[in-house]
Scaffold this motif. Structure first.
Motif, mmCIF file in Angstrom:
data_model
loop_
_atom_site.group_PDB
_atom_site.id
_atom_site.type_symbol
_atom_site.label_atom_id
_atom_site.label_comp_id
_atom_site.label_asym_id
_atom_site.label_seq_id
_atom_site.Cartn_x
_atom_site.Cartn_y
_atom_site.Cartn_z
ATOM 1 N N ARG A 155 45.914 -1.131 9.776
ATOM 2 C CA ARG A 155 45.670 0.306 9.609
ATOM 3 C C ARG A 155 45.086 0.968 10.849
ATOM 4 O O ARG A 155 45.298 2.163 11.058
ATOM 5 C CB ARG A 155 44.726 0.529 8.422
ATOM 6 C CG ARG A 155 45.353 0.194 7.078
ATOM 7 C CD ARG A 155 44.363 0.384 5.957
ATOM 8 N NE ARG A 155 43.284 -0.611 6.008
ATOM 9 C CZ ARG A 155 42.280 -0.643 5.149
ATOM 10 N NH1 ARG A 155 42.170 0.274 4.199
ATOM 11 N NH2 ARG A 155 41.362 -1.591 5.235
ATOM 12 N N ASN A 156 44.350 0.241 11.669
ATOM 13 C CA ASN A 156 43.619 0.869 12.776
ATOM 14 C C ASN A 156 44.070 0.361 14.141
ATOM 15 O O ASN A 156 43.274 0.297 15.081
ATOM 16 C CB ASN A 156 42.121 0.626 12.609
ATOM 17 C CG ASN A 156 41.572 1.226 11.334
ATOM 18 O OD1 ASN A 156 41.899 2.357 10.980
ATOM 19 N ND2 ASN A 156 40.741 0.466 10.627
ATOM 20 N N GLN A 157 45.317 -0.012 14.262
ATOM 21 C CA GLN A 157 45.780 -0.565 15.529
ATOM 22 C C GLN A 157 45.640 0.428 16.676
ATOM 23 O O GLN A 157 45.138 0.087 17.752
ATOM 24 C CB GLN A 157 47.242 -1.009 15.405
ATOM 25 C CG GLN A 157 47.438 -2.293 14.629
ATOM 26 C CD GLN A 157 48.807 -2.901 14.883
ATOM 27 O OE1 GLN A 157 49.376 -2.746 15.967
ATOM 28 N NE2 GLN A 157 49.344 -3.588 13.889
ATOM 29 N N LYS A 185 35.714 -0.427 12.332
ATOM 30 C CA LYS A 185 37.164 -0.413 12.135
ATOM 31 C C LYS A 185 37.679 -1.789 11.700
ATOM 32 O O LYS A 185 38.626 -1.885 10.907
ATOM 33 C CB LYS A 185 37.854 0.033 13.423
ATOM 34 C CG LYS A 185 37.537 1.476 13.807
ATOM 35 C CD LYS A 185 38.257 1.890 15.061
ATOM 36 C CE LYS A 185 37.865 3.309 15.481
ATOM 37 N NZ LYS A 185 38.139 4.303 14.417
ATOM 38 N N ASP A 226 37.059 -2.513 8.019
ATOM 39 C CA ASP A 226 38.091 -1.935 7.163
ATOM 40 C C ASP A 226 39.301 -2.854 7.022
ATOM 41 O O ASP A 226 40.048 -2.749 6.050
ATOM 42 C CB ASP A 226 38.540 -0.576 7.713
ATOM 43 C CG ASP A 226 37.431 0.460 7.654
ATOM 44 O OD1 ASP A 226 36.477 0.266 6.878
ATOM 45 O OD2 ASP A 226 37.512 1.468 8.399
ATOM 46 N N GLU A 227 39.474 -3.747 8.000
ATOM 47 C CA GLU A 227 40.595 -4.692 7.947
ATOM 48 C C GLU A 227 40.215 -5.993 7.226
ATOM 49 O O GLU A 227 41.030 -6.909 7.147
ATOM 50 C CB GLU A 227 41.060 -5.018 9.372
ATOM 51 C CG GLU A 227 41.465 -3.817 10.204
ATOM 52 C CD GLU A 227 42.767 -3.197 9.740
ATOM 53 O OE1 GLU A 227 43.539 -3.875 9.020
ATOM 54 O OE2 GLU A 227 43.030 -2.031 10.109
ATOM 55 N N SER A 256 43.728 3.189 17.051
ATOM 56 C CA SER A 256 42.356 3.546 17.420
ATOM 57 C C SER A 256 41.626 2.374 18.072
ATOM 58 O O SER A 256 40.854 2.564 19.024
ATOM 59 C CB SER A 256 41.592 4.021 16.184
ATOM 60 O OG SER A 256 41.632 3.033 15.159
ATOM 61 N N ILE A 257 41.879 1.148 17.613
ATOM 62 C CA ILE A 257 41.246 -0.021 18.235
ATOM 63 C C ILE A 257 41.788 -0.232 19.638
ATOM 64 O O ILE A 257 41.039 -0.526 20.576
ATOM 65 C CB ILE A 257 41.469 -1.267 17.353
ATOM 66 C CG1 ILE A 257 40.673 -1.144 16.058
ATOM 67 C CG2 ILE A 257 41.077 -2.532 18.098
ATOM 68 C CD1 ILE A 257 40.889 -2.287 15.089
ATOM 69 N N VAL A 314 45.577 -6.831 12.155
ATOM 70 C CA VAL A 314 45.167 -5.423 12.051
ATOM 71 C C VAL A 314 46.379 -4.598 11.652
ATOM 72 O O VAL A 314 47.423 -4.646 12.322
ATOM 73 C CB VAL A 314 44.578 -4.928 13.385
ATOM 74 C CG1 VAL A 314 44.141 -3.478 13.272
ATOM 75 C CG2 VAL A 314 43.405 -5.800 13.804
ATOM 76 N N SER A 331 31.474 0.998 16.680
ATOM 77 C CA SER A 331 32.725 1.602 16.227
ATOM 78 C C SER A 331 33.794 0.541 16.000
ATOM 79 O O SER A 331 34.544 0.598 15.009
ATOM 80 C CB SER A 331 33.200 2.629 17.254
ATOM 81 O OG SER A 331 34.420 3.211 16.863
#
Length: 289
Positions: free
Chosen positions: A40-42, A171, A174-175, A44-45, A38, A167
């Motif tokens: 880009r969304n580390q 996310k 996207d990865e 938020s995840i 991951v 959600s």
């Protein structure tokens, strides 16, 4: 010259076929089971995971999140086969369950499942989760657990679990990860977040290699000084086996006495003479023997 071009073209075709076949084999047998890193969304995840009501057997250590639903056979198998190996490596498995929403008008969860999911999100009761997963789905009635259907508060908790799963799926898509369950998220030894759609057991080895977990756990041997164990039943040997007298041989010879015991008297060679029968005595009106 013409023959040279023919052979060159044939060699190029063969080389291209081998390259395509090798790339396909790499993708089909290896690459598609690898986890994704991951990037880009580390943040938020990580926030989603920490805000969810995960449950765990405890033990501390680096967390590994297992997300799935009750009817997932792959998730149940992963918990039975792989989680003990992760614990041996000092990893804490944190489990997040949700009730799947209806799909095309068909329910994908039962009322008992929704009630149990709501209870687990509210109480994070590990014992309840163990009882739930140890009971066949058709036999689980969620007895003693308040119903989620028709209860605004508990129904909202069930819906929150579904929103969490949707959600997280968005996310991870996207990865470049196509979400399948169980969905497993962890951080490697260097701190990078990784995710795996681990519905296939061939994906599990990458997690073990990443976290230095053993491939198998050997059955512990009995340590010196521990009580012996009977094979098969697992009961401890608490009493010594009694010393039994040896069975005399068939020819009548006396057996050798055991060490520390008195010798047994031999049987007589001939049996004793039988007793004499009683003689009758005459009374006034009765005869006695």
């Amino acid at each position: 010259m013409r023959r040279f071009f023919v052979w060159s073209a044939l060699a190029a075709v063969i080389g291209l076929a081998i390259a395509i076949g090798g790339f396909w084999a790499y993708q089909h047998f290896y690459a598609r089971f690898q986890p994704v890193t991951v990037q880009r969304n580390q943040a938020s995840i990580q926030q989603l995971l920490e805000q969810s009501s995960w449950i765990s057997a405890g033990g501390g250590g680096e967390p590994l999140y297992i997300i799935g639903y009750r009817d997932s056979a792959a998730m149940q198998r992963y918990e039975m086969e792989e989680v003990p190996k992760l614990r041996a490596a000092g990893i804490e498995a944190r489990i997040i369950v949700f009730a799947r929403p209806d799909r095309e008008g068909l329910a994908q969860s039962t009322a008992a499942e929704r009630a149990t999911v709501a209870e687990l999100w509210l109480t994070r009761d590990w014992t309840l989760y163990q009882r739930w997963t140890a009971t066949p789905v058709r036999n689980w009635t969620a007895a003693g657990i308040p119903a989620a259907d028709g209860n605004l508060a508990r129904g909202a908790v069930v819906e929150a679990g579904r929103i969490f799963a949707a959600s997280l799926t968005e996310k991870l898509n996207d990865e470049g990860l196509q979400t399948r369950y169980p969905l497993i998220i962890w951080r490697d030894r260097e701190g990078f977040m990784k995710a795996c759609a681990c519905s296939d057991a061939r994906s599990w080895t990458f997690i073990r290699d990443d976290l230095d977990a053993p491939d198998r756990i050997e059955t512990p041997a009995v340590a010196p000084g521990d009580p012996a164990v009977y094979p098969g039943d697992g009961s401890p040997e608490s009493l010594p086996y009694p010393d039994l007298q040896p069975v005399p041989p068939a020819d009548g010879a006396a057996p050798a006495p055991a060490p520390g015991t008195a010798p047994i008297a031999p049987r007589p060679a001939t049996p004793p003479a039988p007793r004499k029968a009683p003689e009758p005595r005459q009374a006034e009106d009765t005869t006695f023997f």
